[in-house]
Design an enzyme around this catalytic site. Structure first.
Site, PDB file in Angstrom:
ATOM      1  N   HIS A  25      46.036  47.339   7.436  1.00  0.00           N
ATOM      2  CA  HIS A  25      45.770  46.246   6.489  1.00  0.00           C
ATOM      3  C   HIS A  25      45.450  44.958   7.235  1.00  0.00           C
ATOM      4  O   HIS A  25      45.913  44.756   8.353  1.00  0.00           O
ATOM      5  CB  HIS A  25      46.997  45.990   5.616  1.00  0.00           C
ATOM      6  N   TYR A  63      42.163  49.538   4.513  1.00  0.00           N
ATOM      7  CA  TYR A  63      42.314  49.542   3.053  1.00  0.00           C
ATOM      8  C   TYR A  63      43.406  48.565   2.644  1.00  0.00           C
ATOM      9  O   TYR A  63      44.223  48.170   3.479  1.00  0.00           O
ATOM     10  CB  TYR A  63      42.561  50.938   2.483  1.00  0.00           C
TER      11      TYR A  63
END
Ligand code: C5P
Length: 334
Positions: free
Chosen positions: A310, A260
């Site tokens: 990430h 995400y």
């Protein structure tokens, strides 16, 4: 025929030829002279009046002929949650619940109902208009801010967005002293000044329960980590990041890279959608390739790039592209 008449006919013929030729040449070069005039006149007035989409020099919402940007930029998805947009599609809800794989989530709609009894239920900042010039600074936590002396520049913006554990005290010259919005999630929360808006990124239903609790009873002390049971923040200035917007950023802007988006990228995307001009500070490595925080002495610390959650490189490349296309101003620090 007299000599005078002959000269007159020749002069007329010549004039006729010149007019015919030049008309042909002009219409060939400029198919529609009125269009040509309009194009240049409008370019001139555009540069004088900033195209009328806002009153800044550049306006984020002005129509763009860059397909990369227009294919991604969607103003119909609102960054912040209200009761009206809180109902999630099944797909979004499933994706959102998967982010931190909550085991036994509470009933989402009941929690949302309770949430908006504690914090305001308003649609904020979606007020782009020709008179508005909203300038924004997004301040990431990179060590490249150390010694950069951006304080004055950052503070000169209307909206100043900081995030997570970012301190100001002792770093004012480099990072400024004003914060209008502080973006966080329960595990990264800090206390705020009364005039700062807390922007919560919820990754699970428990995060929404946490903010209710942290502003009222203080009963929730643990998520997957110990969290602040109470937070010093103005409850009339608490804003919730909309999970639908969160998914739009992940799908459209990051094309599903990483698990995400990072707090920094999510914050940058808020600015892109609510501001007319966006300046970005404190993103990326420093001049030696270190990915630490600006308040850390240890250059190996704050391993944002190595969280595994990430895709720091992909996010940074999108940020660079936005800067190349003059959608944001990126200040790279030292
Ligand atoms: O480390 P933290 O997540 O608190 O930092 C906030 C944001 O700042 C990150 O999500 C990232 O976007 C940005 N950052 C960065 N380079 C660093 C540290 C942080 O781009 N060295």
């Amino acid at each position: 025929m007299s000599l005078f008449k002959m000269r007159k006919i020749r002069a007329f013929t010549l004039l006729f030829c010149i007019i015919t030729f030049s008309t042909f040449l002009f219409s060939y070069t400029f198919p529609d002279p009125s269009l040509y005039f309009y194009k240049y006149a409008s370019r001139w007035s555009d540069s004088l009046f900033s195209k009328g989409f806002c009153s800044c020099h550049h306006c984020m919402t002005e129509p763009d002929d860059d397909p990369w940007f227009t294919e991604r930029f969607n103003q119909s998805v609102h960054p912040f949650m209200t009761t009206r947009n809180s109902v999630l599609s099944e797909e979004t809800f499933r994706w959102w619940q998967w982010l931190q794989s909550e085991r036994q989530p509470a009933n989402y709609s009941q929690v949302v109902e309770k949430l908006f009894q504690v914090i305001p239920d308003e649609q904020l900042y979606m007020d782009a208009n020709p008179e508005r010039c909203r300038t924004c600074a997004v301040v990431g936590n990179s060590g490249n801010l150390k010694g950069a002396q951006y304080g004055g520049l950052i503070d000169s913006n209307n909206i100043i967005i900081r995030m997570n554990q970012a301190p100001i005290s002792g770093f004012e010259e480099d990072v400024g002293s004003r914060t209008t919005h502080h973006v966080m999630y329960p595990e990264s929360a800090i206390d705020l000044e009364n005039n700062t808006s807390l922007v919560l990124i919820p990754f699970k239903t428990l995060d929404l329960q946490w903010i209710i609790s942290a502003l009222t009873t203080g009963t929730i002390k643990q998520t997957y980590l110990p969290v602040m049971s109470r937070i010093k923040a103005n409850k009339y200035r608490v804003i919730i990041y909309n999970p639908t917007f969160f998914k739009y950023i992940y799908d459209t802007w990051l094309e599903s890279h990483g698990r995400y988006p990072s707090t920094g990228f999510l914050s940058l995307m808020i600015a892109l959608h609510i501001c007319d001009e966006v300046s970005v500070f404190g993103f990326g490595a420093d001049q030696f390739g270190n990915w630490h925080h600006y308040w850390e002495e240890n250059h190996l610390g704050g391993a944002f790039r190595h969280t595994g959650v990430h895709d720091g490189d992909y996010e940074y490349n999108v940020t660079l592209l936005l800067a190349d296309k003059h959608k944001i101003k990126l200040f790279k620090g030292v």
